[in-house]
Every structure is written in structure tokens, then in C-alpha cells.
Design an enzyme around this catalytic site. Structure first.
Site, short mmCIF file in Angstrom:
data_model
loop_
_atom_site.label_atom_id
_atom_site.label_comp_id
_atom_site.label_asym_id
_atom_site.label_seq_id
_atom_site.Cartn_x
_atom_site.Cartn_y
_atom_site.Cartn_z
N HIS A 184 0.82 -1.22 0.00
CA HIS A 184 0.00 0.00 0.00
C HIS A 184 0.85 1.26 0.00
O HIS A 184 1.89 1.33 0.65
CB HIS A 184 -1.03 0.00 1.13
CG HIS A 184 -0.49 -0.02 2.52
ND1 HIS A 184 -0.20 1.12 3.22
CD2 HIS A 184 -0.21 -1.04 3.35
CE1 HIS A 184 0.22 0.80 4.44
NE2 HIS A 184 0.25 -0.51 4.55
N ASP A 233 -0.18 4.32 0.89
CA ASP A 233 -0.48 5.32 1.92
C ASP A 233 0.23 5.00 3.23
O ASP A 233 0.61 3.87 3.49
CB ASP A 233 -1.99 5.43 2.15
CG ASP A 233 -2.62 4.15 2.68
OD1 ASP A 233 -2.26 3.07 2.18
OD2 ASP A 233 -3.45 4.23 3.60
N ASP A 266 6.19 0.34 6.89
CA ASP A 266 4.76 0.18 6.65
C ASP A 266 4.25 1.28 5.73
O ASP A 266 3.90 2.33 6.19
CB ASP A 266 4.02 0.20 8.00
CG ASP A 266 2.53 0.00 7.87
OD1 ASP A 266 2.09 -0.42 6.79
OD2 ASP A 266 1.81 0.28 8.83
N GLU A 278 -5.10 1.77 2.71
CA GLU A 278 -5.05 0.63 3.63
C GLU A 278 -5.20 1.07 5.08
O GLU A 278 -5.89 0.43 5.87
CB GLU A 278 -3.72 -0.12 3.46
CG GLU A 278 -3.68 -1.50 4.11
CD GLU A 278 -3.15 -1.52 5.53
OE1 GLU A 278 -3.16 -2.59 6.15
OE2 GLU A 278 -2.72 -0.47 6.05
N GLU A 279 -4.57 2.19 5.40
CA GLU A 279 -4.55 2.64 6.80
C GLU A 279 -5.91 3.14 7.28
O GLU A 279 -6.10 3.39 8.47
CB GLU A 279 -3.48 3.73 6.99
CG GLU A 279 -2.05 3.27 6.69
CD GLU A 279 -1.52 2.22 7.67
OE1 GLU A 279 -2.23 1.87 8.62
OE2 GLU A 279 -0.38 1.77 7.47
N ASP A 314 0.95 -10.30 0.89
CA ASP A 314 0.83 -8.92 1.39
C ASP A 314 1.81 -8.74 2.54
O ASP A 314 2.52 -9.68 2.93
CB ASP A 314 -0.62 -8.69 1.86
CG ASP A 314 -0.93 -7.21 2.12
OD1 ASP A 314 -0.12 -6.34 1.75
OD2 ASP A 314 -2.00 -6.93 2.70
N HIS A 367 3.98 3.06 12.80
CA HIS A 367 2.93 3.99 13.26
C HIS A 367 3.43 4.86 14.42
O HIS A 367 2.66 5.61 15.02
CB HIS A 367 1.65 3.26 13.72
CG HIS A 367 0.91 2.62 12.58
ND1 HIS A 367 -0.45 2.40 12.61
CD2 HIS A 367 1.31 2.17 11.38
CE1 HIS A 367 -0.83 1.82 11.48
NE2 HIS A 367 0.23 1.67 10.72
ZN LIG Z 1 0.55 -1.42 6.39
#
Ligand SMILES: [Zn+2]
Length: 494
Positions: free
Chosen positions: A125, A127, A158, A192-193, A219, A466
Site C-alpha cells: 500500500h 499510503d 509500513d 489501507e490505513e 501482502d 505507526h
Molecule cells: Zn501497512
């Protein structure tokens, strides 16, 4: 009488001896599996590390942030990022078919030599989550800094790592003139987030309307860990074979309100607090089954003999192991549906009784349970209380199906992971992903949906996902690219 007692004692001792023998034999048999593991054939692929790192660092400079409020989305950052990809991966953009799905998501098709065979899909992803405290970072979150052996920036783990790593592998293979037997899809969602509704979901639906069948989907969602699993000396590659379900319930307690000097026995805050205590005191049961049980079975051969004796005999020691495992938050999450209050809100003034008190409780649902069964459990617990309950707007979903570990696809994945690190090959084991990924939308297209990135992480590094100072060691990024290269070759084979 004494004779009888003696005979019973001898009998009990005999039984104990037989049981001990049985446990030992099982442990020995399981240990043999480790001996039988053949060393992987080393992977040879030429990579230009400085160029690879520069391209990756550059990709971290685009603030492709998604927000809960779609109006805040800066499409320009995504367009710039996609122009960057076009420029740096010329073969992919010349030779593969490229489609934009759901506004900003990307789908590339690399047709195989035999289009009648099921295809393979690599998922990532574009984003990232916002960087809440940029000033707390060692290097600015969107500078893409290379320093002290790391590439720093939001998305380093991520999941720009996934997007760039997959593209690097494809670009290298195209450069070698590689022709896949099976069709390869590269899919990069853009939301995705925040749930993947516009991106991954639309891509999966588009492929379904085209009648696409997939031998495997890969994934993000698992890493290589070291010293994180007690008793296992080798690094362990955790391949996600399922992910937990998701549900948020908003609980609202109501009461008459009034002056705080003459309070009734039941206040809104009191009722809500009681409800939260009820939930905490009646947790969902621990269940050592599914992916978590498979994980322990996979690791058993590689543990010291005392640990092996236990893990090889889960039929007997299962409850003991589960209780021990449940002591850590991660272990606990791998065994049951968890519950976490994430919002609480009530009151306007210190001498006024509020008429409502509100809390949001987030549940992560264990395979075997459902949104419905969890909701029912909560309803039962709060029966009779002046509380209303509703699902939040985020949406809820059931746990994903569990992908097979004995499938040909899993074997190929395990072999590729070990080949990419032939000098110290990790033990490859299945596990339950506690969070949610875009992969769940693809379970309708394939029974073999796996979640893994070929990077070795420490707990400290994992905490930056994150969080603050997200980064990846330079060597590990190179390893991730090598792993994607091996995976793309192996999974697109006949
Ligand atoms: Zn992710």
C-alpha cells in the site's frame, strides 16, 4: 491390604513410566524434523545497493498520508509519488499493463506464458499514517534520510518498503529477460490505513469480475524476528496465514442528571464504569488453536529439549502453555478475542451530573468467533443496564479464513524466504496477524493468502511502525528486495 496398596503403587509408577516414555519419544520424533531440514540453495541476484537505497529513500519523501476524514486527502502527493515510480522503474512501466483503480490505487499486470494457470498477486500500500509529532523524530519523517546504517522515514516499514521492494524485484527480473509462467499482478492500494475500501477492495472486485483465480496472494503483515520467541535460537520468519476480525462498539449510558450535591445511586458515569468492569472481568476464552497452535508446532523442532518436550505434547501441556503465553499482551492477542476501551467521554462541569456517558470499545476477533457472536456476548453481559450499544461507522468484519500451511504456495514461500538468507536461514512458521491488512479482501480469490515482508526486526524497530523514528536497516531493505525476487520467481513458476 498392604499388598493391594503396593500393587496399586507399582501400577501407577508403571503408567507414569509409559507416559514419560511416550512424551520423550514424541519430543525426539519432533526433533528429527529439524535434522531433516535441507540447507537452502543460495540465491544469486545482482543488486546495486547504493542505487537501491537512494530510490527507496526518495520514495519516503512523498507524504502519501491517509486520514479518517477523506476530505483531508492530498491527492497531489500520491500523483507525485506515482510519477516518481514511473521514472525509477522504467521497465515495469514499459512492459507491464498499468491501471488506476479507485482513483489512486495501482494495478499492474505482467502476463504469464500460460494464462490458463492461476496467477499470483503481490500486494502493498502506498499510503502511510500521519507523523503526529514530527519534532520528536531524529530525522524529519518525510525527508527520506539515510544515516547511521538506516533509511529513516514514515513508510520505511509500513509499507513503502513493500511497494518499492516488489517493484525492485520486478524491474530486476525484467532486466534479466525473465518470463513468468503464471501471470503476476502487482497491486498497490492507497487507503489501507483507513480500511482499504476504495483501494484494495476495488482491485479485488475488479479481478473477481474478470474471473481471475490466484494461486497465492502475498501482502505485508509478518516479519523475521529473533529472540522474541522464548527457547528458539534461530531467527523465525512469521508468515501471516490469517488476520483477526474487527469490531468497535459504542456504549452510551444514560441517567437523569441533576445537581452533584444530591446524586442518585446510579449515575451515567457509574453505570458506564460498571459496564467496562464487567467486560474486563469476563474476557473471551483463551483458545490454543488455529494459527497459534500451528506456530508452536512449527517451532517445536528448533527448541531446546525441555521446551520441545512441552511443545511436542500440546495435547497434554496445551493449557499450561496457553496460560504462560497469555501473560504477554502479544501472546494474549494470539489466543483470544481481545477487548480494549479506546474512548471515554462524559461530563461538562464538576458539580453537574452528566445525563450520558459514552465509551468506545474495540474488539479484535479470534478466528472461530464472529462480529455477531462478540456482539451477542457483550449484549448478554450488559443486559439490564441502562446502556445502549451500537457499532461505530468504521465498519466491522469477521476474522479472515485461515490459509493452509501444507499448500504448495506456502512451501514455495518458505523455500524462497530461506533461499534469500541461505547463510543463516530462518525457521518459517505460520502465525495469526493481530491487526488488519488489505489482504483480507483477496480471500475470495484464493485460499492461499499470506502476509510477510522479508525484513528482520527487533522489538524496538517494530515499535516505530505507526510511531516515532520509523526506519529500516539498509542491509535489511536489501534482504527484503532479495526475498521478493526469490518469491516472484518461485510463485510465478509452473
Ligand atoms: Zn501497512
Amino acid at each position: 491390604m498392604r499388598k493391594l496398596l503396593l500393587r496399586m503403587l507399582v501400577g501407577a509408577l508403571g503408567l507414569l513410566l509409559v507416559l514419560t516414555m511416550f512424551l520423550l519419544v514424541r519430543a525426539w520424533q519432533v526433533g528429527q524434523q529439524a535434522e531433516l531440514m535441507v540447507p537452502p540453495e543460495p540465491l544469486s541476484v545482482a543488486v546495486d545497493t547504493p542505487a537501491l537505497i537512494q530510490r527507496f529513500a526518495g520514495a519516503l519523501q512523498f507524504p502519501t498520508i491517509t486520514h479518517q476524514d477523506p476530505a483531508q486527502l492530498d491527492s497531489g502527493a500520491f500523483w507525485d509519488f506515482q510519477t516518481y515510480l514511473k521514472h525509477h522503474f522504467p521497465r515495469v512501466h514499459r512492459q507491464l499493463q498499468r491501471e488506476v483503480v479507485g482513483g489512486l490505487s495501482l494495478l499492474y499486470t505482467w502476463p504469464g506464458q500460460d494464462t490458463t494457470l492461476p496467477a499470483v498477486l503481490f500486494l502493498g500500500h502506498q499510503d502511510v499514517v500521519p507523523a503526529a509529532q514530527p519534532e520528536a523524530w531524529t530525522h524529519p519523517p518525510f525527508a527520506g534520510t539515510v544515516a547511521d546504517g538506516y533509511v529513516w522515514g514514515r513508510g520505511a516499514l509500513d509499507d513503502k518498503l513493500g511497494v518499492l521492494g516488489i517493484l525492485e524485484a520486478a524491474e530486476t527480473l525484467l532486466g534479466e529477460g525473465f518470463q513468468p509462467v503464471r501471470t503476476i499482478y502487482l497491486a498497490f492500494g492507497h487507503d489501507e490505513e483507513v480500511g482499504g475500501q476504495q483501494g484494495a477492495r476495488q482491485i479485488a472486485e475488479l479481478l473477481a469480475t474478470r474471473g481471475v483465480v490466484l494461486i497465492a496472494v502475498l501482502d505485508e503483515g509478518g516479519f523475521i524476528v529473533e529472540d522474541m520467541i522464548p527457547g528458539v535460537r534461530q531467527p523465525v520468519a512469521l508468515v501471516g496465514v490469517a488476520e483477526k476480525g474487527y469490531l468497535s462498539l459504542e456504549l452510551t449510558a444514560t441517567a437523569p442528571g441533576g445537581h452533584a450535591s444530591t446524586p442518585p445511586t446510579q449515575t451515567a458515569i457509574g453505570v458506564l464504569s460498571y459496564a467496562l468492569v464487567q467486560l474486563a472481568e469476563n474476557p473471551f476464552p483463551i483458545r490454543l488453536e488455529g494459527p497459534t497452535r500451528r506456530l508452536l508446532e512449527h517451532l517445536a523442532p528448533y527448541t531446546a529439549w525441555n521446551m520441545r518436550l512441552v511443545l511436542a505434547n500440546l495435547w497434554l501441556f496445551g493449557p499450561l502453555v496457553a496460560r504462560q503465553l497469555a501473560r504477554s499482551p502479544a501472546g494474549n492477542a494470539s489466543l483470544r478475542t481481545t477487548f480494549a476501551p479506546t474512548f471515554i467521554e462524559a461530563g461538562v462541569k464538576e458539580n453537574v451530573l452528566p445525563t450520558t456517558a459514552r465509551a468506545v470499545v474495540n474488539f479484535r476477533i479470534f478466528p472461530g468467533e464472529t462480529v455477531e457472536s462478540v456482539t451477542l456476548h457483550v449484549q448478554q453481559l450488559l443486559k439490564g443496564l441502562p446502556i445502549t450499544m451500537r457499532q461505530t461507522e468504521t465498519g466491522a468484519f469477521d476474522p479472515s479464513p485461515v490459509s493452509d500451511v501444507s499448500s504448495e504456495a506456502f512451501q514455495r514461500i518458505a523455500q524462497s524466504i530461506r533461499r534469500a538468507r541461505a547463510e543463516s536461514p530462518p525457521v518459517v512458521a505460520p502465525y495469526l496477524v493481530p491487526g488488519a491488512t488489505d489482504a483480507r479482501y483477496f480471500t475470495v480469490l484464493s485460499p492461499n493468502v499470506y502476509r510477510f515482508i522479508g525484513v528482520r526486526v527487533t522489538p524496538a524497530l517494530l515499535a516505530t511502525v505507526h510511531g516515532i523514528d520509523e526506519r529500516v536497516p539498509i542491509d535489511e531493505y536489501v534482504q527484503a528486495v532479495r526475498t521478493y525476487y526469490a518469491l516472484m520467481r518461485a510463485l510465478s513458476g509452473p
